[in-house]
Design a protein around this motif. Structure first.
Motif, PDB file in Angstrom:
ATOM      1  N   MET A   1       0.846  -1.187   0.000  1.00 38.77           N
ATOM      2  CA  MET A   1       0.000   0.000   0.000  1.00 38.77           C
ATOM      3  C   MET A   1       0.886   1.243   0.000  1.00 38.77           C
ATOM      4  SD  MET A   1      -2.939   1.111   2.687  1.00 38.77           S
ATOM      5  CE  MET A   1      -2.058   2.055   3.906  1.00 38.77           C
ATOM      6  N   THR A   2       0.536   2.210  -0.807  1.00 42.72           N
ATOM      7  CA  THR A   2       1.276   3.460  -0.882  1.00 42.72           C
ATOM      8  C   THR A   2       0.470   4.548  -0.191  1.00 42.72           C
ATOM      9  OG1 THR A   2       2.213   2.774  -2.981  1.00 42.72           O
ATOM     10  CG2 THR A   2       2.318   5.101  -2.458  1.00 42.72           C
ATOM     11  N   THR A   3       1.135   5.311   0.652  1.00 44.30           N
ATOM     12  CA  THR A   3       0.490   6.407   1.357  1.00 44.30           C
ATOM     13  C   THR A   3       0.936   7.718   0.725  1.00 44.30           C
ATOM     14  OG1 THR A   3       0.535   5.096   3.375  1.00 44.30           O
ATOM     15  CG2 THR A   3       0.145   7.445   3.630  1.00 44.30           C
ATOM     16  N   PRO A   4      -0.004   8.567   0.311  1.00 45.37           N
ATOM     17  CA  PRO A   4       0.379   9.834  -0.325  1.00 45.37           C
ATOM     18  C   PRO A   4       0.961  10.814   0.705  1.00 45.37           C
ATOM     19  CG  PRO A   4      -1.997   9.716  -0.063  1.00 45.37           C
ATOM     20  CD  PRO A   4      -1.451   8.380   0.363  1.00 45.37           C
ATOM     21  N   PRO A   5       1.623  11.866   0.219  1.00 46.17           N
ATOM     22  CA  PRO A   5       2.160  12.880   1.129  1.00 46.17           C
ATOM     23  C   PRO A   5       1.050  13.509   1.962  1.00 46.17           C
ATOM     24  CG  PRO A   5       2.981  13.207  -1.103  1.00 46.17           C
ATOM     25  CD  PRO A   5       1.906  12.155  -1.181  1.00 46.17           C
ATOM     26  N   ILE A   6       1.428  13.985   3.129  1.00 48.39           N
ATOM     27  CA  ILE A   6       0.488  14.612   4.053  1.00 48.39           C
ATOM     28  C   ILE A   6       1.255  15.625   4.894  1.00 48.39           C
ATOM     29  CG2 ILE A   6       0.844  12.791   5.780  1.00 48.39           C
ATOM     30  CD1 ILE A   6      -2.096  13.131   6.611  1.00 48.39           C
ATOM     31  N   ALA A   7       0.592  16.674   5.320  1.00 47.81           N
ATOM     32  CA  ALA A   7       1.202  17.612   6.263  1.00 47.81           C
ATOM     33  C   ALA A   7       1.423  16.876   7.587  1.00 47.81           C
ATOM     34  CB  ALA A   7       0.299  18.821   6.467  1.00 47.81           C
ATOM     35  N   ALA A   8       2.614  16.978   8.130  1.00 41.99           N
ATOM     36  CA  ALA A   8       2.976  16.214   9.325  1.00 41.99           C
ATOM     37  C   ALA A   8       1.989  16.419  10.478  1.00 41.99           C
ATOM     38  CB  ALA A   8       4.393  16.580   9.774  1.00 41.99           C
ATOM     39  N   ARG A   9       1.528  17.625  10.669  1.00 39.09           N
ATOM     40  CA  ARG A   9       0.612  17.891  11.785  1.00 39.09           C
ATOM     41  C   ARG A   9      -0.795  17.351  11.538  1.00 39.09           C
ATOM     42  NH1 ARG A   9       2.990  20.494  15.830  1.00 39.09           N
ATOM     43  NH2 ARG A   9       4.698  21.914  15.404  1.00 39.09           N
ATOM     44  N   GLN A  10      -1.082  16.905  10.308  1.00 35.36           N
ATOM     45  CA  GLN A  10      -2.364  16.262  10.041  1.00 35.36           C
ATOM     46  C   GLN A  10      -2.364  14.800  10.477  1.00 35.36           C
ATOM     47  OE1 GLN A  10      -3.132  16.983   5.868  1.00 35.36           O
ATOM     48  NE2 GLN A  10      -4.343  18.799   6.361  1.00 35.36           N
ATOM     49  N   ILE A  11      -1.192  14.240  10.695  1.00 33.01           N
ATOM     50  CA  ILE A  11      -1.113  12.886  11.237  1.00 33.01           C
ATOM     51  C   ILE A  11      -1.539  12.979  12.693  1.00 33.01           C
ATOM     52  CG2 ILE A  11       0.470  11.013  11.848  1.00 33.01           C
ATOM     53  CD1 ILE A  11       2.070  11.810   9.303  1.00 33.01           C
ATOM     54  N   PRO A  12      -2.508  12.184  13.118  1.00 32.25           N
ATOM     55  CA  PRO A  12      -3.024  12.321  14.483  1.00 32.25           C
ATOM     56  C   PRO A  12      -1.916  12.144  15.525  1.00 32.25           C
ATOM     57  CG  PRO A  12      -4.425  10.873  13.188  1.00 32.25           C
ATOM     58  CD  PRO A  12      -3.208  11.141  12.363  1.00 32.25           C
ATOM     59  N   PRO A  13      -1.961  12.937  16.590  1.00 35.22           N
ATOM     60  CA  PRO A  13      -0.966  12.757  17.647  1.00 35.22           C
ATOM     61  C   PRO A  13      -1.131  11.399  18.319  1.00 35.22           C
ATOM     62  CG  PRO A  13      -2.614  14.370  18.304  1.00 35.22           C
ATOM     63  CD  PRO A  13      -2.908  14.003  16.883  1.00 35.22           C
ATOM     64  N   HIS A  14      -0.034  10.881  18.803  1.00 39.59           N
ATOM     65  CA  HIS A  14      -0.028   9.608  19.540  1.00 39.59           C
ATOM     66  C   HIS A  14      -0.754   9.837  20.866  1.00 39.59           C
ATOM     67  CE1 HIS A  14       1.530   5.717  20.718  1.00 39.59           C
ATOM     68  NE2 HIS A  14       1.999   6.242  21.824  1.00 39.59           N
ATOM     69  N   THR A  15      -1.749   9.007  21.155  1.00 39.48           N
ATOM     70  CA  THR A  15      -2.558   9.230  22.365  1.00 39.48           C
ATOM     71  C   THR A  15      -2.413   8.130  23.412  1.00 39.48           C
ATOM     72  OG1 THR A  15      -4.470   8.188  21.318  1.00 39.48           O
ATOM     73  CG2 THR A  15      -4.286  10.603  21.136  1.00 39.48           C
ATOM     74  N   ALA A  16      -1.658   7.076  23.103  1.00 47.09           N
ATOM     75  CA  ALA A  16      -1.474   6.008  24.095  1.00 47.09           C
ATOM     76  C   ALA A  16      -0.702   6.563  25.291  1.00 47.09           C
ATOM     77  CB  ALA A  16      -0.716   4.840  23.477  1.00 47.09           C
ATOM     78  N   PRO A  17      -0.971   6.025  26.480  1.00 47.88           N
ATOM     79  CA  PRO A  17      -0.232   6.509  27.650  1.00 47.88           C
ATOM     80  C   PRO A  17       1.257   6.205  27.521  1.00 47.88           C
ATOM     81  CG  PRO A  17      -1.730   4.705  28.241  1.00 47.88           C
ATOM     82  CD  PRO A  17      -1.931   4.991  26.798  1.00 47.88           C
ATOM     83  N   SER A  18       2.048   6.969  28.219  1.00 53.21           N
ATOM     84  CA  SER A  18       3.492   6.770  28.244  1.00 53.21           C
ATOM     85  C   SER A  18       3.824   5.376  28.767  1.00 53.21           C
ATOM     86  CB  SER A  18       4.136   7.819  29.162  1.00 53.21           C
ATOM     87  OG  SER A  18       5.484   7.513  29.396  1.00 53.21           O
TER      88      SER A  18
END
Length: 156
Positions: A1-18
């Motif tokens: 699968m190929t993923t097209p370019p995206i603005a980095a901040r549009q990638i959802p932030p990591h939400t799992a606990p530390s």
């Protein structure tokens, strides 16, 4: 699968606990990561767009046995603790942390503005993370997950 370019901040932030157990997790509570490498399915190295809120820490002071790391400052003026030295970093500054060197490193945001940087690390098997100032050790398990231990080997 190929993923097209995206603005980095549009990638959802990591939400799992530390992965840090209490009381250490609260020290990195002001850290936000966008796991760019994971988004694109990269398996040999990771890339994170990381932001430290004022007063936040990137991680506890640590060093890796097998993993090389690299950071590039995009915004803000974080303080780098590296061994016994401290450095004020500015946008455009970068540094690499060679595996096995034994020098602990961490970023601290002692300013009133966010600090943002790219962090890159390989995904070395058999890595161990040493925390010279804290009763904590991370050991990479065969499946790639981290074992979180006290320095005497007891699990948290």
């Amino acid at each position: 699968m190929t993923t097209p370019p995206i603005a980095a901040r549009q990638i959802p932030p990591h939400t799992a606990p530390s992965l840090y157990p209490a009381p250490f997790a609260e020290r990195v509570a002001g850290r936000s990561k966008h796991k760019l490498g994971d988004y694109f399915g990269l398996t040999r190295f990771g890339v994170n767009l990381t932001t430290l809120a004022p007063g936040a820490e990137s991680a506890l002071l640590h060093h890796h046995s097998q993993q090389d790391e690299f950071i590039y400052i995009l915004a803000g003026i974080p303080t780098l603790r590296y061994g016994a030295a401290e450095y004020l970093l500015q946008p455009g500054d970068c540094i690499g942390f060679r595996a096995g060197c034994g020098l602990g490193h961490q970023l601290l945001n002692r300013t009133g503005l966010d600090a943002t940087y790219l962090e890159v690390g390989d995904r070395s098997p058999d890595d161990a993370v040493t925390y010279p100032e804290d009763d904590l050790a991370f050991i990479a398990a065969a499946d790639g997950r981290w074992q979180v231990l006290h320095k005497d080997g007891r699990p948290y």
